[in-house]
Design a protein around this motif. Structure first.
Motif, PDB file in Angstrom:
ATOM      1  N   TYR A   6     -27.392  72.458  60.807  1.00 22.06           N
ATOM      2  CA  TYR A   6     -28.462  72.280  59.831  1.00 22.06           C
ATOM      3  C   TYR A   6     -28.045  72.888  58.495  1.00 22.06           C
ATOM      4  CZ  TYR A   6     -31.490  71.037  63.763  1.00 22.06           C
ATOM      5  OH  TYR A   6     -32.031  70.431  64.865  1.00 22.06           O
ATOM      6  N   ALA A   7     -27.875  72.038  57.485  1.00 25.40           N
ATOM      7  CA  ALA A   7     -27.452  72.510  56.166  1.00 25.40           C
ATOM      8  C   ALA A   7     -28.553  73.337  55.518  1.00 25.40           C
ATOM      9  CB  ALA A   7     -27.092  71.330  55.282  1.00 25.40           C
ATOM     10  N   LEU A   8     -28.163  74.474  54.963  1.00 21.49           N
ATOM     11  CA  LEU A   8     -29.110  75.369  54.305  1.00 21.49           C
ATOM     12  C   LEU A   8     -29.005  75.316  52.789  1.00 21.49           C
ATOM     13  CD1 LEU A   8     -28.721  78.490  56.637  1.00 21.49           C
ATOM     14  CD2 LEU A   8     -30.463  76.683  56.737  1.00 21.49           C
ATOM     15  N   THR A   9     -28.050  74.552  52.286  1.00 22.49           N
ATOM     16  CA  THR A   9     -27.876  74.400  50.841  1.00 22.49           C
ATOM     17  C   THR A   9     -27.670  72.926  50.532  1.00 22.49           C
ATOM     18  OG1 THR A   9     -25.444  74.542  50.784  1.00 22.49           O
ATOM     19  CG2 THR A   9     -26.669  76.625  50.821  1.00 22.49           C
ATOM     20  N   THR A  93     -17.791  89.097  53.129  1.00 23.27           N
ATOM     21  CA  THR A  93     -18.752  88.291  53.877  1.00 23.27           C
ATOM     22  C   THR A  93     -18.845  86.882  53.297  1.00 23.27           C
ATOM     23  OG1 THR A  93     -20.073  90.203  54.535  1.00 23.27           O
ATOM     24  CG2 THR A  93     -21.191  88.071  54.511  1.00 23.27           C
ATOM     25  N   PHE A  94     -18.825  85.895  54.194  1.00 27.46           N
ATOM     26  CA  PHE A  94     -19.021  84.495  53.816  1.00 27.46           C
ATOM     27  C   PHE A  94     -20.311  83.979  54.452  1.00 27.46           C
ATOM     28  CE2 PHE A  94     -14.424  84.992  53.595  1.00 27.46           C
ATOM     29  CZ  PHE A  94     -14.066  84.274  52.462  1.00 27.46           C
ATOM     30  N   HIS A  95     -21.026  83.151  53.709  1.00 26.21           N
ATOM     31  CA  HIS A  95     -22.158  82.420  54.258  1.00 26.21           C
ATOM     32  C   HIS A  95     -21.688  81.013  54.596  1.00 26.21           C
ATOM     33  CE1 HIS A  95     -25.328  85.412  53.511  1.00 26.21           C
ATOM     34  NE2 HIS A  95     -24.586  85.760  52.473  1.00 26.21           N
ATOM     35  N   THR A  96     -21.887  80.611  55.854  1.00 25.02           N
ATOM     36  CA  THR A  96     -21.358  79.313  56.295  1.00 25.02           C
ATOM     37  C   THR A  96     -22.099  78.138  55.671  1.00 25.02           C
ATOM     38  OG1 THR A  96     -22.817  79.115  58.222  1.00 25.02           O
ATOM     39  CG2 THR A  96     -20.749  80.347  58.512  1.00 25.02           C
ATOM     40  N   GLY A  97     -23.344  78.364  55.252  1.00 19.94           N
ATOM     41  CA  GLY A  97     -24.142  77.269  54.699  1.00 19.94           C
ATOM     42  C   GLY A  97     -24.886  76.464  55.746  1.00 19.94           C
ATOM     43  N   TYR A  98     -24.841  76.934  57.021  1.00 22.68           N
ATOM     44  CA  TYR A  98     -25.469  76.186  58.105  1.00 22.68           C
ATOM     45  C   TYR A  98     -26.230  77.112  59.051  1.00 22.68           C
ATOM     46  CZ  TYR A  98     -22.285  72.380  56.837  1.00 22.68           C
ATOM     47  OH  TYR A  98     -21.598  71.406  56.169  1.00 22.68           O
ATOM     48  N   LEU A  99     -27.256  76.548  59.687  1.00 23.52           N
ATOM     49  CA  LEU A  99     -27.875  77.140  60.858  1.00 23.52           C
ATOM     50  C   LEU A  99     -27.434  76.266  62.032  1.00 23.52           C
ATOM     51  CD1 LEU A  99     -31.606  78.209  61.211  1.00 23.52           C
ATOM     52  CD2 LEU A  99     -30.332  77.204  63.092  1.00 23.52           C
ATOM     53  N   GLY A 126     -16.990  86.911  66.297  1.00 21.07           N
ATOM     54  CA  GLY A 126     -18.304  87.144  66.897  1.00 21.07           C
ATOM     55  C   GLY A 126     -18.665  86.026  67.865  1.00 21.07           C
ATOM     56  N   VAL A 127     -19.512  86.339  68.835  1.00 21.61           N
ATOM     57  CA  VAL A 127     -20.068  85.345  69.753  1.00 21.61           C
ATOM     58  C   VAL A 127     -21.587  85.376  69.574  1.00 21.61           C
ATOM     59  CG1 VAL A 127     -20.368  84.652  72.153  1.00 21.61           C
ATOM     60  CG2 VAL A 127     -18.162  85.564  71.391  1.00 21.61           C
ATOM     61  N   VAL A 128     -22.164  84.220  69.260  1.00 25.15           N
ATOM     62  CA  VAL A 128     -23.571  84.139  68.852  1.00 25.15           C
ATOM     63  C   VAL A 128     -24.336  83.216  69.801  1.00 25.15           C
ATOM     64  CG1 VAL A 128     -25.137  83.677  66.931  1.00 25.15           C
ATOM     65  CG2 VAL A 128     -22.775  84.390  66.460  1.00 25.15           C
ATOM     66  N   LEU A 133     -31.105  80.780  68.572  1.00 23.81           N
ATOM     67  CA  LEU A 133     -31.191  81.545  67.326  1.00 23.81           C
ATOM     68  C   LEU A 133     -31.805  80.720  66.185  1.00 23.81           C
ATOM     69  CD1 LEU A 133     -30.246  84.412  66.361  1.00 23.81           C
ATOM     70  CD2 LEU A 133     -28.302  83.252  65.322  1.00 23.81           C
ATOM     71  N   PRO A 134     -32.897  81.197  65.553  1.00 25.30           N
ATOM     72  CA  PRO A 134     -33.534  80.434  64.491  1.00 25.30           C
ATOM     73  C   PRO A 134     -33.090  80.845  63.081  1.00 25.30           C
ATOM     74  CG  PRO A 134     -35.016  82.166  65.187  1.00 25.30           C
ATOM     75  CD  PRO A 134     -33.758  82.312  66.019  1.00 25.30           C
ATOM     76  N   PHE A 135     -31.975  81.545  62.977  1.00 27.38           N
ATOM     77  CA  PHE A 135     -31.464  81.936  61.654  1.00 27.38           C
ATOM     78  C   PHE A 135     -29.940  81.913  61.691  1.00 27.38           C
ATOM     79  CE2 PHE A 135     -32.815  85.697  64.070  1.00 27.38           C
ATOM     80  CZ  PHE A 135     -31.626  86.410  64.184  1.00 27.38           C
TER      81      PHE A 135
END
Length: 248
Positions: A6-9, A93-99, A126-128, A133-135
């Protein structure tokens, strides 16, 4: 099974299937590292998230947020929301731009692209639990020493793959003597004889061995001819992951 992104930008970074090529592998004579199938398989077992711009990150060795300086090659409207100094102690830190959302029971592992080497900085892994996860999560790198590093446009800053949520907990490691499995022992000993003979021929620059250049048993999913039969159930020598498509 789907992996939903899900694109956040309005302009999220591009996601592509993992690519086998690595600059350091290309530099070897006749690109020898590509003969190592486990390397190429690791490089392609997941998806790369690519830098949308080129920039320089510099750390002075300090503990504060402002001790990392980030400079894009040219002005970009998304840069300061994409790469940040947030966690202090030399962490970029990088923001991936996705959920991301995955099927029930599947987690997402995020880290650096396998075998993608960068001097002076190390990707953190990391393992997520992306099945609920809603964020979003962030991708982080840590400087290994004060200095300056480059990230190029189109370079992977994050590599994502999927792992089963609980399956590893049911795995019981068992140590055994190789002598306890006579068939496996015979296969191993046949392989060792073949390998030692082949390497000796290479050392003598035997024309036939020089033409062959390397043994291809693993690449082909085969055992040496004089070994007991051992055929893999589902051997893979090239990963073919799907490119993200546009959903509704």
């Amino acid at each position: 099974m789907q992996m939903e992104c899900y694109a956040l930008t309005g302009r999220p970074p591009e996601i592509v299937p993992g690519r086998p090529q690595r600059p350091w592998m290309d530099k070897f004579v006749e690109r020898h590292p590509y003969r190592c199938l486990p390397l190429s398989m690791a490089n392609t077992t997941g998806w790369e998230i690519l830098c949308p711009m080129s920039f320089t990150a510099e750390w002075n060795g300090g503990k504060l947020i402002e001790d990392i300086r980030l400079t894009p090659d040219r002005p970009h409207p998304d840069f300061h929301e994409f790469a940040k100094s947030h966690f202090t102690e030399g962490v970029l830190t990088f923001h991936t731009g996705y959920l991301f959302r995955t099927s029930q029971g599947w987690d997402m592992q995020c880290g650096g692209a396998p075998n993608h080497v960068k001097d002076g900085i190390q990707p953190l892994v990391g393992v997520v639990e992306t099945d609920w996860l809603p964020f979003p999560f962030t991708m982080n790198w840590i400087f290994t020493r004060p200095g300056r590093v480059r990230f190029e446009k189109g370079e992977p800053f994050c590599f994502i793959s999927l792992v089963p949520h609980r399956a590893l907990e049911h795995v019981q490691p068992v140590r055994r003597s190789l002598a306890s499995d006579s068939e496996l022992r015979d296969q191993y000993e046949a392989w060792m004889r073949e390998r030692n003979t082949f390497n000796a021929k290479l050392g003598r620059r035997d024309p036939e061995a020089m033409r062959e250049a390397w043994q291809r048993y693993y690449f082909k999913g085969e055992a040496p001819e004089n070994a007991p039969p051992s055929a893999p159930v589902d051997h893979i020598n090239k990963r073919r992951l799907k490119t993200p498509k546009l959903g509704r």
